[in-house]
Scaffold this active site. Structure first.
Site, PDB file in Angstrom:
ATOM      1  N   LEU A  33      54.542  36.968  50.366  1.00  0.00           N
ATOM      2  CA  LEU A  33      54.606  35.503  50.262  1.00  0.00           C
ATOM      3  C   LEU A  33      53.575  34.798  51.140  1.00  0.00           C
ATOM      4  CD1 LEU A  33      58.469  34.832  49.910  1.00  0.00           C
ATOM      5  CD2 LEU A  33      56.783  35.261  48.123  1.00  0.00           C
ATOM      6  N   GLY A  36      51.722  34.060  47.767  1.00  0.00           N
ATOM      7  CA  GLY A  36      52.661  34.010  46.632  1.00  0.00           C
ATOM      8  C   GLY A  36      53.738  32.954  46.896  1.00  0.00           C
ATOM      9  N   ASP A  51      55.156  43.615  53.263  1.00  0.00           N
ATOM     10  CA  ASP A  51      53.702  43.755  53.259  1.00  0.00           C
ATOM     11  C   ASP A  51      53.289  45.152  52.792  1.00  0.00           C
ATOM     12  OD1 ASP A  51      51.371  42.088  55.112  1.00  0.00           O
ATOM     13  OD2 ASP A  51      50.917  44.078  54.297  1.00  0.00           O
ATOM     14  N   SER A  77      41.924  36.698  47.928  1.00  0.00           N
ATOM     15  CA  SER A  77      40.958  36.617  46.822  1.00  0.00           C
ATOM     16  C   SER A  77      40.036  35.393  46.865  1.00  0.00           C
ATOM     17  CB  SER A  77      41.708  36.647  45.500  1.00  0.00           C
ATOM     18  OG  SER A  77      42.534  35.518  45.411  1.00  0.00           O
ATOM     19  N   TYR A 141      34.634  39.540  49.654  1.00  0.00           N
ATOM     20  CA  TYR A 141      35.742  39.709  48.707  1.00  0.00           C
ATOM     21  C   TYR A 141      35.379  40.741  47.630  1.00  0.00           C
ATOM     22  CZ  TYR A 141      38.567  38.731  44.602  1.00  0.00           C
ATOM     23  OH  TYR A 141      39.360  38.865  43.490  1.00  0.00           O
ATOM     24  N   HIS A 189      40.150  26.400  43.001  1.00  0.00           N
ATOM     25  CA  HIS A 189      39.693  26.763  41.655  1.00  0.00           C
ATOM     26  C   HIS A 189      39.448  25.535  40.776  1.00  0.00           C
ATOM     27  CE1 HIS A 189      41.571  30.439  43.186  1.00  0.00           C
ATOM     28  NE2 HIS A 189      40.646  31.045  42.481  1.00  0.00           N
TER      29      HIS A 189
HETATM   30  N1  UFG Z   1      33.533  24.275  41.137  1.00  0.00           N
HETATM   31  C1  UFG Z   1      33.103  22.968  41.330  1.00  0.00           C
HETATM   32  N2  UFG Z   1      33.918  22.135  42.031  1.00  0.00           N
HETATM   33  C2  UFG Z   1      35.120  22.531  42.547  1.00  0.00           C
HETATM   34  C3  UFG Z   1      35.546  23.867  42.325  1.00  0.00           C
HETATM   35  C4  UFG Z   1      34.720  24.713  41.621  1.00  0.00           C
HETATM   36  O1  UFG Z   1      32.021  22.565  40.895  1.00  0.00           O
HETATM   37  O2  UFG Z   1      35.799  21.706  43.200  1.00  0.00           O
HETATM   38  C5  UFG Z   1      32.658  25.179  40.373  1.00  0.00           C
HETATM   39  C6  UFG Z   1      32.193  26.384  41.171  1.00  0.00           C
HETATM   40  O3  UFG Z   1      31.034  26.071  41.905  1.00  0.00           O
HETATM   41  C7  UFG Z   1      31.955  27.404  40.061  1.00  0.00           C
HETATM   42  C8  UFG Z   1      33.003  27.041  38.994  1.00  0.00           C
HETATM   43  O4  UFG Z   1      33.403  25.712  39.297  1.00  0.00           O
HETATM   44  O5  UFG Z   1      30.689  27.222  39.506  1.00  0.00           O
HETATM   45  C9  UFG Z   1      34.223  27.939  39.054  1.00  0.00           C
HETATM   46  O6  UFG Z   1      34.689  27.977  40.391  1.00  0.00           O
HETATM   47  P1  UFG Z   1      36.075  28.673  40.826  1.00  0.00           P
HETATM   48  O7  UFG Z   1      36.207  28.477  42.303  1.00  0.00           O
HETATM   49  O8  UFG Z   1      37.174  28.161  39.952  1.00  0.00           O
HETATM   50  O9  UFG Z   1      35.853  30.186  40.449  1.00  0.00           O
HETATM   51  P2  UFG Z   1      34.715  31.222  40.941  1.00  0.00           P
HETATM   52  O10 UFG Z   1      33.796  31.414  39.765  1.00  0.00           O
HETATM   53  O11 UFG Z   1      34.101  30.844  42.215  1.00  0.00           O
HETATM   54  O12 UFG Z   1      35.585  32.502  41.258  1.00  0.00           O
HETATM   55  C10 UFG Z   1      36.437  33.137  40.342  1.00  0.00           C
HETATM   56  C11 UFG Z   1      37.619  33.732  41.099  1.00  0.00           C
HETATM   57  C12 UFG Z   1      37.144  34.780  42.082  1.00  0.00           C
HETATM   58  C13 UFG Z   1      36.318  35.800  41.363  1.00  0.00           C
HETATM   59  C14 UFG Z   1      35.230  35.157  40.543  1.00  0.00           C
HETATM   60  C15 UFG Z   1      34.563  36.204  39.714  1.00  0.00           C
HETATM   61  O13 UFG Z   1      38.304  32.726  41.784  1.00  0.00           O
HETATM   62  O14 UFG Z   1      38.243  35.409  42.666  1.00  0.00           O
HETATM   63  O15 UFG Z   1      35.757  34.163  39.680  1.00  0.00           O
HETATM   64  O16 UFG Z   1      33.630  35.645  38.894  1.00  0.00           O
HETATM   65  F1  UFG Z   1      35.736  36.627  42.256  1.00  0.00           F
END
Ligand code: UFG
Length: 331
Positions: A33, A36, A51, A77, A141, A189
């Site tokens: 948690l 989670g 854990d 992650s 990561y 995200h």
């Molecule tokens: N983004 C923005 N503004 C935000 C958040 C994200 O412009 O406020 C952009 C990021 O720069 C990126 C895209 O949206 O270009 C997606 O970003 P996320 O943070 O949603 O996802 P990531 O692509 O960074 O990462 C995801 C997973 C990781 C994994 C990766 C593998 O969260 O765990 O995909 O491709 F490693």
């Protein structure tokens, strides 16, 4: 006869547990948690709070339950956090997996489906990315996930642990019923941040960089619906149960969408304005990540049916608009 889901209270793990229980499987969850949510734990699962690194705790779970297969989601992650706190990632992700494999060997449990990531590829030479391409992670990561894959592979060679590593691209969306969904704290995200902006919880979304070498200047990613992603886990479990060889698969949609396109799609689905500003680039963001997922379709028979951007955003919106505070304060 149970499936042990490590990280079963997390975003992706909880969706796996719900689908396993829908299919009549008996499920045991281990989750500390840390990230989670207690409320994401399915009421019919046997839940153990603890854990993965605690070998005495883990042995006690294998002792009490009849575990036949393992699905391993339990990990930290966040790319940015992993660059600031690398040892946290090596400890939880790598050491945690080492302990898990040790206990699996002790109890003769042979099958593991492992949650890996596109981050193992780093900045790709070309897209779509296929499983044979070089793995050169740019983040700690991604490095830890690659080492976890190698740990499992070496353990397989010596002890006959059968594994499927699933390398996820950008997972989004929620269970179609809207009961469970994405609730990270803090949220980093893209899709949840867009929808929190649609709900008025944020004044705007900052687009990280508008000067990438892409048609509209914003990063391109490959988005896969969480429920399609979990379908692939269930197929992988079946594959291992029927004697399938240890293997690695990409899970994505073979299609890329820019950050601007995602915001526009969310404006259409929600009917809300969603103010957006262009800000600085975020460190470590590759410009384009698109999966080649034909191997999962060919070998596992994976048929993603919900992976369109509109469907992903519709289902995520169902969750966010019915749970504006996610799972609430927790318990
Ligand atoms: N983004 C923005 N503004 C935000 C958040 C994200 O412009 O406020 C952009 C990021 O720069 C990126 C895209 O949206 O270009 C997606 O970003 P996320 O943070 O949603 O996802 P990531 O692509 O960074 O990462 C995801 C997973 C990781 C994994 C990766 C593998 O969260 O765990 O995909 O491709 F490693």
């Amino acid at each position: 006869m149970s499936v042990l889901v490590l990280g079963g209270a997390g975003y992706i793990g909880s969706h796996a547990v719900y689908q396993l229980i829908d299919k009549g499987e008996s499920v045991v969850i281990v989750d500390n948690l840390e990230t989670g949510q207690r409320k994401a734990v399915h009421p019919e699962a046997h839940f153990y709070e603890g854990d993965v690194r605690d070998i005495y705790f883990l042995r006690s779970v294998f002792q009490k339950e009849q575990i036949d297969d393992v699905i391993h989601f339990a990990a930290n992650s966040l790319v940015g956090e992993s660059m600031k706190h690398p040892l946290k990632y090596f400890d939880n992700n790598v050491h945690g997996t080492q302990v898990l494999l040790q206990v699996m060997i002790e109890y003769g449990v042979k099958n593991i489906v492992f949650s890996s990531t596109a981050a193992v590829y780093g900045e790709p030479e070309s897209v779509p990315i296929t499983e044979e391409m070089p793995t050169v992670p740019t983040s700690t990561y991604g490095e830890t996930k690659l080492i976890m894959e190698k740990l499992i592979k070496r353990t397989d060679e010596a002890h006959g642990i059968n594994y499927v590593s699933l390398r996820y691209f950008n997972v989004a969306g929620a269970r179609e019923t809207g009961d469970i969904g994405e609730d990270h704290r803090p949220e980093t995200h893209l899709v949840p941040i867009i929808l929190q902006t649609a709900l008025g919880q944020r004044s705007h979304i900052t687009i990280f960089g508008g000067d990438y070498d892409t048609p509209d200047g914003t990063c391109i990613r490959d988005y896969v619906h969480v429920e399609d992603l979990i379908d692939a886990h269930l197929l992988a479990l079946d594959y291992l149960r029927h004697g399938g060889k240890s293997n690695v698969f990409n899970l994505g949609s073979n299609q890329g969408f820019s950050v601007k396109e995602m915001i526009d799609a969310a404006r259409t689905v929600t009917g809300r304005e969603i103010p957006a500003n262009i800000g600085d680039r975020r460190a470590g963001d590759p410009s384009i990540l698109i999966a080649g997922s034909s191997k999962a379709k060919r070998v596992l028979g994976w048929k993603p049916s919900r992976t369109s951007v509109a469907k992903i955003i519709e289902d995520a919106w169902k969750w966010h608009s019915s749970h504006p505070n996610g799972y609430g304060k927790g318990e």
